[in-house]
Write an enzyme that holds these catalytic residues in place. Structure first.
Site, PDB file in Angstrom:
ATOM      1  CD  GLU A 124      -2.754   1.324   2.426  1.00 41.72           C
ATOM      2  OE1 GLU A 124      -2.712   0.453   3.314  1.00 41.72           O
ATOM      3  OE2 GLU A 124      -3.507   2.321   2.462  1.00 41.72           O
ATOM      4  NE  ARG A 170       3.271  -7.342  10.234  1.00 43.63           N
ATOM      5  CZ  ARG A 170       2.644  -6.773   9.200  1.00 43.63           C
ATOM      6  NH1 ARG A 170       1.702  -7.412   8.563  1.00 43.63           N
ATOM      7  NH2 ARG A 170       2.965  -5.567   8.811  1.00 43.63           N
ATOM      8  CE  LYS A 185       2.949   0.196   4.905  1.00 42.02           C
ATOM      9  NZ  LYS A 185       2.479  -0.055   3.535  1.00 42.02           N
TER      10      LYS A 185
HETATM   11  P1  ATP Z   1       2.475  -2.065   7.849  1.00 43.73           P
HETATM   12  O1  ATP Z   1       1.817  -2.464   9.103  1.00 43.73           O
HETATM   13  O2  ATP Z   1       3.939  -1.883   7.991  1.00 43.73           O
HETATM   14  O3  ATP Z   1       1.783  -0.903   7.206  1.00 43.73           O
HETATM   15  P2  ATP Z   1       1.285  -3.674   5.814  1.00 43.73           P
HETATM   16  O4  ATP Z   1       1.168  -5.150   5.767  1.00 43.73           O
HETATM   17  O5  ATP Z   1       0.034  -2.881   5.986  1.00 43.73           O
HETATM   18  O6  ATP Z   1       2.367  -3.331   6.881  1.00 43.73           O
HETATM   19  P3  ATP Z   1       1.682  -3.405   3.029  1.00 43.73           P
HETATM   20  O7  ATP Z   1       2.164  -2.240   2.257  1.00 43.73           O
HETATM   21  O8  ATP Z   1       0.264  -3.806   2.878  1.00 43.73           O
HETATM   22  O9  ATP Z   1       2.030  -3.151   4.540  1.00 43.73           O
HETATM   23  O10 ATP Z   1       2.624  -4.660   2.735  1.00 43.73           O
HETATM   24  C1  ATP Z   1       2.912  -5.156   1.461  1.00 43.73           C
HETATM   25  C2  ATP Z   1       3.252  -6.596   1.568  1.00 43.73           C
HETATM   26  O11 ATP Z   1       4.360  -6.773   2.438  1.00 43.73           O
HETATM   27  C3  ATP Z   1       2.095  -7.388   2.149  1.00 43.73           C
HETATM   28  O12 ATP Z   1       1.984  -8.600   1.443  1.00 43.73           O
HETATM   29  C4  ATP Z   1       2.511  -7.630   3.569  1.00 43.73           C
HETATM   30  O13 ATP Z   1       1.946  -8.811   4.052  1.00 43.73           O
HETATM   31  C5  ATP Z   1       4.035  -7.681   3.458  1.00 43.73           C
HETATM   32  N1  ATP Z   1       4.631  -7.259   4.719  1.00 43.73           N
HETATM   33  C6  ATP Z   1       4.428  -6.100   5.374  1.00 43.73           C
HETATM   34  N2  ATP Z   1       5.104  -6.070   6.535  1.00 43.73           N
HETATM   35  C7  ATP Z   1       5.751  -7.248   6.620  1.00 43.73           C
HETATM   36  C8  ATP Z   1       6.624  -7.837   7.601  1.00 43.73           C
HETATM   37  N3  ATP Z   1       6.953  -7.192   8.724  1.00 43.73           N
HETATM   38  N4  ATP Z   1       7.110  -9.066   7.341  1.00 43.73           N
HETATM   39  C9  ATP Z   1       6.787  -9.714   6.217  1.00 43.73           C
HETATM   40  N5  ATP Z   1       5.987  -9.224   5.263  1.00 43.73           N
HETATM   41  C10 ATP Z   1       5.469  -8.007   5.455  1.00 43.73           C
HETATM   42 MG    MG Z   2      -0.863  -1.101   6.525  1.00 45.04          MG
HETATM   43 MG    MG Z   3      -1.558  -3.949   3.840  1.00 46.90          MG
END
Ligand code: ATP
Ligand code: MG
Ligand code: MG
Length: 555
Positions: free
Chosen positions: A33, A260, A270
């Protein structure tokens, strides 16, 4: 490079292939995202997805999951692309969930016509109450059985912008008694009156994550949609949504979940990283103390070190925390092989060689990297007036002090053996000069017997008249707590380390460093690994310390 064992996701794919899944139908995606910069957790997902692409010679899409205009920005899109490419991966197609807004809308209309979706206008609280709890079934709200015609009309008017933000939603009509709370009539659309970074004001209704994600996977014909464990319960919904629109002649994506990646002594969400930026706790998303890819890059991390870290920390089924010292180990190993050896003095004291001819300068030759025989040498100017580290000298010391003392010898790296003779002090008793004599026959590499004479220590130094002045930034952990966001009673911001940045305004470096570029990696001998910072100018060079030479965080 052949892998000796498969992680469990790679194994799932190997099993699918063994069961007859056609290898040319494999297709993956990385779906960020664009609401922040990528961090080291994302790197796990990037390495997993693009690694699978490399392993099977399959395409990997970069899909921006841009369904929430209130948090998303073009700046983030650009940063994400830069970081993935820097890590060394190339996507097959750059995609956006927003490209599918019309298709998603059309499918939603189809659901309404089939009696599988309805418009609701209750408050969020009322809807939450009706949902019940995991142990008690929910109840139907008053709008659940609206007619198809009325739903179509209201949904159309939602799209046309007739209603206030938050006033109406479209919900799937699934099962208010499901044991999975996510199946109790989840939202498909909400009204958000905010311009989108790509679609502008064309839309004022936006699809929810669950609705957009699986259907986007389907549009792109992604074979394996890999996401993190918190989406495990969403899988049932992912499948339900696909069931509604799926054409059996096409590939049906499947969602699989992995843990994760968490890292000790930092936060990774984020939202929290944004808070660090907005409160100016750090200088930006790419502050060298941030666990972001851009922060690590600026700190001096290499793509190889981050990919190596991903290999070593692995992909697992259960949430766990990886110790940040593993990340440091990876960069230290990499830089040991590649970084150019130089000398710099961070806390200088003047050293005068009294028997070295006044005004004389010689150009010595310094080995660039003893680990790499092809790395060559560079010029290193020497003279009778040098800086050494203040802590490398004591007038007197015990036998465990392997540095310079009065009456004892040490070698100046790549130069001569010197012996401490006397000191000059100011009125307050601080040493202002150390006077030494050199064994002028002992020059390193000269082939004389004295040149290979062993003494108990070797010091780094710079020639005062040749040295360049620079700013050096040293970093410590950004948080004092191992898991700053795991405390129920305390906010993670309370654990910010007030001393995580140390700025040395006047360090002295050998002149070779004046031509350093942002990509160069250096070992300042005996001090650690350093890289030029983007704040650097020709007049004011700035170096970042990447990591020390030894594991200083070992417990
Ligand atoms: P955040 O909480 O940091 O915003 P998010 O999952 O909302 O994390 P996204 O931009 O949606 O962030 O993540 C893109 C991809 O990266 C998704 O498939 C997510 O599952 C993966 N991802 C995000 N954070 C991690 C992590 N700490 N370890 C492994 N994969 C991750
Ligand atoms: Mg997020
Ligand atoms: Mg996400």
């Amino acid at each position: 490079e052949e892998k000796d064992s498969l992680n469990f996701i790679e194994q799932i794919i190997a099993d699918d292939l063994a069961a007859g899944f056609s290898p040319d139908k494999l297709r993956f995606r990385f779906p960020p995202e664009p609401n922040g910069y990528l961090h080291i957790g994302h790197a796990a997902s990037i390495c997993l997805n693009f690694g699978l692409g490399e392993m099977h010679n399959a395409p990997v899409n970069l899909r921006f999951d841009d369904t929430n205009p209130s948090k998303e920005e073009q700046e983030y899109v650009d940063a994400i692309k830069r970081d993935i490419q820097w890590l060394g991966f190339q996507w097959a197609t750059e995609c956006y969930s927003s490209d599918y807004f019309q298709q998603l809308y059309d499918w939603a209309v189809q659901l309404i016509k089939e009696g599988k979706a309805y418009v609701d206008q209750q408050s969020a609280e009322a809807m939450a109450t009706q949902k019940g709890t995991p142990t008690t079934p929910g109840v139907a709200g008053p709008f659940r059985d609206r007619s198809v015609e009325e739903n179509l009309d209201l949904f159309e008017r939602m799209k046309a912008g007739e209603f206030e933000q938050g006033s109406y939603v479209l919900r799937a009509k699934i099962d208010m008694a499901s044991s999975n709370m996510l199946m109790r009539d989840p939202l498909l659309y909400r009204i958000v009156r905010k311009a989108h970074h790509r679609t502008g004001t064309e839309w004022c209704i936006y699809p929810m994550y669950d609705w957009a994600h699986g259907e986007s996977d389907y549009v792109e014909q992604i074979s394996h949609s890999l996401c993190t464990l918190e989406f495990k319960m969403h899988r049932e919904l992912y499948d339900w949504f696909l069931d509604q629109i799926y054409d059996p002649a096409k590939l049906r994506p499947k969602q699989r979940e992995f843990a994760r990646r968490n890292l000790s002594y930092t936060v990774m969400s984020k939202r929290k990283l944004l808070e660090l930026v907005q409160t100016k706790t750090v200088s930006g998303w790419d502050d060298p103390r941030m666990p972001t890819i851009s922060g690590l890059r600026r700190r001096g991390y290499t793509p190889d070190s981050i990919r190596k870290f991903s290999d070593l920390s692995g992909i697992s089924k259960r949430d766990s925390v990886t110790d940040v010292s593993l990340l440091e180990y990876c960069i230290r190993e990499d830089l040991n092989k590649t970084a150019t050896r130089v000398m710099g003095v961070l806390d200088p004291v003047k050293l005068v060689i009294t028997n070295y001819p006044a005004g004389k300068t010689e150009i010595l030759s310094a080995e660039n990297n003893p680990e790499d025989p092809n790395s060559g040498t560079h010029d290193l100017p020497f003279s009778g007036e040098l800086y050494i580290e203040r802590e490398d000298f004591k007038e007197e010391a015990g036998s465990k002090f392997f540095r310079l003392t009065l009456g004892n010898e040490v070698r100046l790296k790549s130069a001569y053996i010197i012996k401490g003779e006397s000191v000059v002090k100011d009125a307050a008793g601080n040493i202002t000069e150390i006077h030494c004599t050199a064994d002028l026959d002992s020059k390193s590499g000269s082939g004389t017997e004295a040149s290979i004479r062993k003494v108990k220590g070797t010091l780094h130094w710079v020639s005062i008249q040749h040295a360049i002045k620079a700013e050096v930034r040293e970093y410590d952990r950004l948080f004092l707590d191992e898991a700053p966001d795991s405390h129920e009673d305390k906010n993670f911001m309370e654990f910010v380390n007030p001393d995580s940045l140390k700025i040395i305004k006047e360090a002295y470096l050998e002149p070779f460093l004046k031509d350093a570029t942002l990509d160069d990696k250096f070992q300042f001998q005996r001090l650690g690994y350093f890289t030029l910072d983007k704040d650097s100018t020709a007049e004011n060079l700035v170096f970042n310390k990447t990591v020390g030479l030894r594991d200083s965080w070992a417990k």
